[in-house]
Enzyme design. Sequence first.
Site, PDB file in Angstrom:
ATOM      1  CB  CYS A 113     120.727  68.597  27.975  1.00 17.50           C
ATOM      2  SG  CYS A 113     120.536  69.390  29.596  1.00 17.50           S
ATOM      3  CB  CYS A 116     124.673  71.493  29.130  1.00 18.13           C
ATOM      4  SG  CYS A 116     124.345  69.709  28.981  1.00 18.13           S
ATOM      5  CB  CYS A 161     121.710  66.096  31.431  1.00 20.87           C
ATOM      6  SG  CYS A 161     123.058  66.549  30.317  1.00 20.87           S
ATOM      7  CB  CYS A 164     124.589  70.112  32.878  1.00 23.66           C
ATOM      8  SG  CYS A 164     122.861  69.814  32.406  1.00 23.66           S
ATOM      9  CB  CYS A 186     108.540  59.156  31.925  1.00 21.09           C
ATOM     10  SG  CYS A 186     107.086  60.214  32.030  1.00 21.09           S
TER      11      CYS A 186
END
Length: 215
Positions: A113, A116, A161, A164, A186
């Site tokens: 991510c 984070c 995510c 976060c 996607c």
Amino acid sequence: MRYPRPRTFFRIFYYSFSTLTRPSRAAQKFTRTTQDLRLKSSMSSIPFIGSLFSHSGNSSANMDTSYPVQKSPDEWRAVLNKEQFRILREKGTEPPGSGKFDKHHPSEGVYTCAGCSAPLYKATHKFKSGCGWPAYFDSIPGAVTRHEDRSFGMARTEITCSNCGGHLGHVFKGEGYATPTDERHCVNSVSLNFSPDDKVVEGKSEGAGDGGSKV
């Protein structure tokens, strides 16, 4: 007394009549402005066309207190660039084919991510879909959270995510790809970073984003 020729007479008559009935420049400008405003209003009322010029700005999922990493919008702006904030925190979308990971196909490594640093996808999850965005048939267990998304007048499954709440993209199922899950995650390239070393990412993820990874 000489009279003007018929053709000349009609020309004089037409010019005088058109001059009297022609709208003034101010009136023409007002009409054009009104028409432009009506056009813009009608375009914004059409979900798909409106989405081409703006983002949804809906960050309700990002405010969910169930995510380990919690930051205010100002705190996110301090650690994300403008485009990362638009996509991760405001659910924007990058143009198709523009992302750095669209045609990125390493044999090993982990995608994390961008907000984070939590690990999300392994390189072995990625496949060539031709859709214009990075595509994955699966994620690291527990790394991605799914939400129902009914924006733009359609039902889709948004993925964020799990650490976060950053917006990643959407997941689609049953498209017929020859993958183990028949799913296509996607994902926006802007939402991701990449590390070629699994162990380094997994070691760092224990304290990723001040909240730790739950995967």
